[in-house]
Design a protein around this motif. Structure first.
Motif, PDB file in Angstrom:
ATOM      1  N   GLY A 114     -23.860   0.471  12.684  1.00  0.00           N
ATOM      2  CA  GLY A 114     -24.202  -0.315  11.815  1.00  0.00           C
ATOM      3  C   GLY A 114     -23.269  -0.765  10.980  1.00  0.00           C
ATOM      4  N   ASP A 115     -22.006  -0.135  11.114  1.00  0.00           N
ATOM      5  CA  ASP A 115     -20.861  -0.878   9.782  1.00  0.00           C
ATOM      6  C   ASP A 115     -19.977  -1.377  11.655  1.00  0.00           C
ATOM      7  N   VAL A 116     -20.084  -0.673  12.134  1.00  0.00           N
ATOM      8  CA  VAL A 116     -19.557  -1.110  13.768  1.00  0.00           C
ATOM      9  C   VAL A 116     -19.410  -2.488  13.706  1.00  0.00           C
ATOM     10  N   ALA A 117     -20.404  -2.742  13.662  1.00  0.00           N
ATOM     11  CA  ALA A 117     -21.756  -4.166  13.814  1.00  0.00           C
ATOM     12  C   ALA A 117     -20.995  -5.203  13.514  1.00  0.00           C
ATOM     13  N   TYR A 118     -21.079  -4.495  11.415  1.00  0.00           N
ATOM     14  CA  TYR A 118     -20.374  -5.258  10.789  1.00  0.00           C
ATOM     15  C   TYR A 118     -18.678  -5.769  10.579  1.00  0.00           C
ATOM     16  N   ALA A 119     -18.013  -4.770  10.725  1.00  0.00           N
ATOM     17  CA  ALA A 119     -16.964  -5.042  11.628  1.00  0.00           C
ATOM     18  C   ALA A 119     -16.550  -6.573  12.632  1.00  0.00           C
ATOM     19  N   PHE A 120     -17.528  -6.383  13.619  1.00  0.00           N
ATOM     20  CA  PHE A 120     -17.287  -6.793  14.682  1.00  0.00           C
ATOM     21  C   PHE A 120     -17.879  -8.510  13.919  1.00  0.00           C
ATOM     22  N   ASN A 121     -18.820  -8.715  13.306  1.00  0.00           N
ATOM     23  CA  ASN A 121     -18.951  -9.598  13.015  1.00  0.00           C
ATOM     24  C   ASN A 121     -18.266 -10.241  11.571  1.00  0.00           C
ATOM     25  N   GLN A 122     -18.078  -9.589  10.780  1.00  0.00           N
ATOM     26  CA  GLN A 122     -16.705 -10.006   9.637  1.00  0.00           C
ATOM     27  C   GLN A 122     -15.845 -10.580  10.303  1.00  0.00           C
ATOM     28  N   TYR A 123     -15.116 -10.242  11.018  1.00  0.00           N
ATOM     29  CA  TYR A 123     -13.277 -10.384  11.584  1.00  0.00           C
ATOM     30  C   TYR A 123     -13.425 -10.826  12.872  1.00  0.00           C
ATOM     31  N   HIS A 124     -14.500 -11.426  13.067  1.00  0.00           N
ATOM     32  CA  HIS A 124     -14.854 -11.595  14.978  1.00  0.00           C
ATOM     33  C   HIS A 124     -14.396 -11.150  15.786  1.00  0.00           C
ATOM     34  N   LEU A 125     -14.584 -10.020  16.472  1.00  0.00           N
ATOM     35  CA  LEU A 125     -13.447  -8.907  16.875  1.00  0.00           C
ATOM     36  C   LEU A 125     -14.687  -9.091  18.572  1.00  0.00           C
ATOM     37  N   ILE A 126     -13.838  -9.183  19.564  1.00  0.00           N
ATOM     38  CA  ILE A 126     -14.890  -9.399  21.039  1.00  0.00           C
ATOM     39  C   ILE A 126     -14.147  -7.720  21.256  1.00  0.00           C
ATOM     40  N   SER A 127     -13.005  -6.947  20.843  1.00  0.00           N
ATOM     41  CA  SER A 127     -13.620  -5.703  21.421  1.00  0.00           C
ATOM     42  C   SER A 127     -12.540  -4.560  20.106  1.00  0.00           C
ATOM     43  N   ALA A 128     -13.548  -3.529  20.219  1.00  0.00           N
ATOM     44  CA  ALA A 128     -12.119  -2.666  18.844  1.00  0.00           C
ATOM     45  C   ALA A 128     -11.560  -1.209  19.749  1.00  0.00           C
ATOM     46  N   PRO A 129     -10.388  -0.605  19.856  1.00  0.00           N
ATOM     47  CA  PRO A 129     -10.309   0.396  19.669  1.00  0.00           C
ATOM     48  C   PRO A 129     -11.124   1.559  19.233  1.00  0.00           C
ATOM     49  N   VAL A 130     -11.726   2.882  19.800  1.00  0.00           N
ATOM     50  CA  VAL A 130     -12.307   3.500  19.328  1.00  0.00           C
ATOM     51  C   VAL A 130     -11.119   5.172  19.445  1.00  0.00           C
ATOM     52  N   VAL A 131     -10.922   5.910  18.133  1.00  0.00           N
ATOM     53  CA  VAL A 131     -10.665   6.850  18.132  1.00  0.00           C
ATOM     54  C   VAL A 131     -11.432   7.976  17.431  1.00  0.00           C
ATOM     55  N   ASP A 132     -10.728   9.613  18.014  1.00  0.00           N
ATOM     56  CA  ASP A 132     -10.906  10.503  17.571  1.00  0.00           C
ATOM     57  C   ASP A 132     -10.555  11.116  16.096  1.00  0.00           C
ATOM     58  N   GLU A 133     -10.280  12.214  15.365  1.00  0.00           N
ATOM     59  CA  GLU A 133     -10.314  12.541  14.136  1.00  0.00           C
ATOM     60  C   GLU A 133      -8.805  12.970  14.551  1.00  0.00           C
ATOM     61  N   THR A 134      -8.060  12.714  15.680  1.00  0.00           N
ATOM     62  CA  THR A 134      -6.247  12.606  15.296  1.00  0.00           C
ATOM     63  C   THR A 134      -5.837  12.247  15.971  1.00  0.00           C
ATOM     64  N   GLU A 135      -6.732  10.379  15.357  1.00  0.00           N
ATOM     65  CA  GLU A 135      -6.045   9.264  15.746  1.00  0.00           C
ATOM     66  C   GLU A 135      -6.609   8.793  17.347  1.00  0.00           C
ATOM     67  N   ARG A 136      -6.311   9.887  18.417  1.00  0.00           N
ATOM     68  CA  ARG A 136      -6.029   9.485  19.475  1.00  0.00           C
ATOM     69  C   ARG A 136      -7.033   8.629  20.015  1.00  0.00           C
ATOM     70  N   LEU A 137      -7.182   7.872  20.919  1.00  0.00           N
ATOM     71  CA  LEU A 137      -7.948   6.322  22.078  1.00  0.00           C
ATOM     72  C   LEU A 137      -8.548   7.426  22.852  1.00  0.00           C
ATOM     73  N   VAL A 138     -10.151   7.727  22.472  1.00  0.00           N
ATOM     74  CA  VAL A 138     -11.064   7.780  23.018  1.00  0.00           C
ATOM     75  C   VAL A 138     -11.554   6.999  24.252  1.00  0.00           C
ATOM     76  N   GLY A 139     -11.815   5.642  23.180  1.00  0.00           N
ATOM     77  CA  GLY A 139     -13.120   5.023  24.003  1.00  0.00           C
ATOM     78  C   GLY A 139     -12.436   3.006  22.954  1.00  0.00           C
ATOM     79  N   VAL A 140     -13.376   2.238  23.876  1.00  0.00           N
ATOM     80  CA  VAL A 140     -13.075   0.897  22.904  1.00  0.00           C
ATOM     81  C   VAL A 140     -15.008   0.591  22.928  1.00  0.00           C
ATOM     82  N   ILE A 141     -15.148  -0.168  22.227  1.00  0.00           N
ATOM     83  CA  ILE A 141     -16.335  -0.808  22.280  1.00  0.00           C
ATOM     84  C   ILE A 141     -16.277  -2.659  21.568  1.00  0.00           C
TER      85      ILE A 141
END
Lengths: 465, 465
Positions: free
Chosen positions: A234-261
């Motif tokens: 729900g917070d992810v969706a909020y960020a997309f809506n609030q900041y007009h994102l098209i895609s955003a990187p997802v990172v694990d606990e070590t800040e490493r890129l693990v995927g994209v939404i």
């Protein structure tokens, strides 16, 4: 705000014929093809439809037609139809599908869609689907399932297009053009540092329009948001809506890129959250859908009705204190539901505005007091207006100015209380970590019923008897 | 559906600290900077914030702080903040802004954002803004304003990236790389025939990953939707959501390409429509927002309360027919609100499900009868359950088995009627072209109140007196 703006919006061409693929005629032809077991005709009719429309169609059929259609459609059944189906129906359809058809359908899906599919299935069905996957796919799916439900990790795609932060446009384009396995849909190249930490993203259009020697990190998008893998969807969706994102990187606990939404996933979540809010506000289980059975529907609705019964009995206990007064003056029994009903409606108005404002994060500590004050004043103003109206109605109907005065006073009291409870209760529930959409309604109507009956009957006893 | 699924969703890390830019501490620091008129500090604090967050902040301040902040922020005020503001606040802010700052802010915006801005302004403010635009921009904006409000034409961007359908990948890439004025954000190249009719679209990622000699029309997206310029924006949003579109071409009456709509615009519309539905269901004017004044709020809520007063009086008229019965047996007055309240709640449940299903187009002619049947059966089952409970309560409380029987029978009748009215009234209103979200509530509660009081008091007269 001008008065025109509060009018109902005119809806230009809302009923245009070609706006939706599923018109009644098409549905009738499809059902007919199923009736006469005309497989060629069925395939011909379903072929031009989007999987989402076929899924809608399957949901709208009764269970018998649904089974016949799926059996007749056979091997043509596409995996994408499964992902588009409502959860309840989906299980039913998976049960009907020939295991070989199911295996083919699932193998065609992206791993995030398989995850979405598996989440809602019972264990034996889940196992059956995992078994048909190839090893790498199964491992990817199983790894995604280790992330908590409703987290960014479940929502993301694992296929990511990234480039070292020091590359220039030419290097990135050459890399992309030489890649064999680019995802079907991607919109940004994510820049990463040597530890695979995302540091920016470049839109594909920008990449195409820039000269080869331009450095990637000089043409990154202005707004850049990185999403932790454990973040609530729900917070992810909020960020997309609030900041007009098209895609955003997802990172694990070590800040490493693990995927994209991507935004389409976020849009689906936003739609679900809204649906949940609406249904919770009305006391309907949020997982409910039109295709649920009678038993499932009855079960979903029972708890809220039970809560309402308790609050209604509470209100009745208040009335019972005034039985003598009612016996002396039955006009009280006639008029008392009006005060309670007006309070309930005013409370629901305030409550709905508060629940929405909390969901969209417009109601915060910094404006809460101001909003509460506004609701109370609005209650006072509307209360005064309806007090006047009801005072006159009471006078004319029962010929008693005192009775008119009593109902007027009770109306003002109850509408002010309604405003206060309607805004205050959701705020308190949110603070306590309870979803205000789920629980506020019961509390607010209890307050307005109890206060409404007590104020009206209590004043009546003092003034009239 | 398993029982676990109807539980409240656990929300992993819903309250994570860094999920939102606007924490109370930041807000407090900003307000302090405004208080002490520290311009450098204010700029330093606002600089890292996204315009959407700055807009939220401005909405949350009271009118005095808002004015001071905007004056202090001065020339730094960005056009994007304006587009993110709520309509009511936006007019106020435009009034506060120095005309030169306003002119600079507006000139920076894309033409579709200017259109969005102008739509909601009063005539003098509209003129003032049009005047500061350069000729080509003004003409583009004025042309967009000729499309009906809430139409695809208002929503689309006019900047389109297109290519002739016979080109290959190499030609398209060379063309893109030699263009000077590509839009900042675009995700597809739209293929057009010689008459500029769109015939397909190619995702940029696909373009990048394909060899130069591949023909564009062999790598088009599988699903392709063209939107007429006059289509209602709600239908546009529905198509984006249903078909997972990222962008879609917009055509005029001659099928010529005139613009493109992207998913972020569609997402905003979807969010607005959902908001409208929720607020309309609760009888709150759909344009309402937390920053509305007391007067605006009172005005928005009054009409629905007035409608509710009429329905409440109707219900009271029913009660008035039974004044003699109540005088003889005041237990009737004590118990009657319970029957009405349970009916009202059950009706609201059915109604909400129906309104949502109509909005998402899941409720159609082909399944309406089945759904109505389901609601009636659910009403019967829950009615029977609560009849049993209330029958026992009535017996224990007032020591009369007959009274228990009367309230039980009334409960069954009212819950069945609630199911029928809750699903039937929205369907009928939709058929009549009235928004079911707006009007159903009043009708349904009128029915359940009237039927509830009439069934309970009527049966009481027959059985008890």
């Amino acid at each position: 705000m001008s008065e025109e703006q509060t009018d109902i919006a005119p809806e230009p061409e809302a009923a245009e014929d070609d706006a939706y693929a599923l018109d009644p005629k098409t549905i009738a032809s499809i059902v007919y093809a199923v009736d006469v077991s005309d497989r060629d005709k069925l395939v011909e009719l379903l072929d031009p439809l989007h999987p989402a429309d076929i899924a809608d169609l399957i949901e709208q059929l009764n269970a018998f037609d649904r089974m016949r259609l799926i059996r007749l459609y056979g091997a043509e059944f596409d995996g994408d139809i499964l992902t588009e189906l409502d959860e309840g129906i989906r299980e039913e359809v998976i049960g009907i599908l020939n295991p070989k058809v199911l295996a083919d359908a699932v193998r065609d899906l992206d791993s995030d869609d398989v995850v979405d599919l598996l989440e809602d299935l019972e264990e034996p069905q889940k196992e059956a689907i995992l078994e048909v996957l190839d090893d790498p796919d199964r491992i990817a799916v199983q790894q995604s399932l280790t992330y908590p439900e409703y987290s960014a990790g479940r929502l993301m795609q694992r296929e990511v297009v990234m480039a070292p932060e020091h590359w220039n446009v030419g290097e990135a384009i050459d890399f992309l053009r030489n890649s064999d396995d680019l995802p079907d849909q991607f919109y940004h190249v994510i820049l990463v540092d040597p530890r695979l930490k995302p540091v920016g993203k470049v839109a594909l259009g920008k990449l195409m329009g820039s000269r080869r020697e331009v450095l990637l990190n000089s043409i990154t998008d202005e707004s850049f948001h990185v999403i932790p893998v454990s973040r609530y969807e729900g917070d992810v969706a909020y960020a997309f809506n609030q900041y007009h994102l098209i895609s955003a990187p997802v990172v694990d606990e070590t800040e490493r890129l693990v995927g994209v939404i991507t935004i389409d996933d976020a849009m689906a979540v936003l739609e679900e959250e809204n649906e949940e809010d609406i249904l919770r506000l009305a006391g309907v289980g949020e997982e409910s859908s039109l295709s649920d059975s009678v038993i499932a529907t009855t079960r979903q609705r029972f708890p809220w009705l039970a809560v309402n019964l308790v609050t209604a009995v509470l209100a009745s206990l208040v009335i019972a204190q005034f039985e003598n007064a009612i016996a002396q003056l039955t006009a009280l029994a006639v008029l008392m539901p009006i005060v309670a009903s007006m309070g309930g409606n005013a409370g629901t108005q305030s409550l709905t505005v508060a629940v929405r404002a909390l969901a969209t994060r417009d109601l915060t500590g910094s404006n809460a007091l101001r909003v509460i004050r506004r609701e109370v004043v609005v209650g006072l103003v509307n209360g005064a207006a309806f007090a006047l109206i009801m005072g006159i109605v009471g006078l004319l109907w029962f010929g008693s100015a005192q009775l008119g005065g009593v109902i007027a006073a009770a109306m003002v009291i109850n509408l002010v209380v309604a405003g206060l409870a309607g805004i205050g209760i959701p705020i308190v529930l949110e603070k306590l970590g309870v979803d205000p959409a789920l629980a506020s309604g019961a509390f607010v109507t209890t307050v307005t019923d109890v206060v409404g009956f007590f104020a009206f009957l209590g004043l009546a006893v003092i003034v009239l008897l």
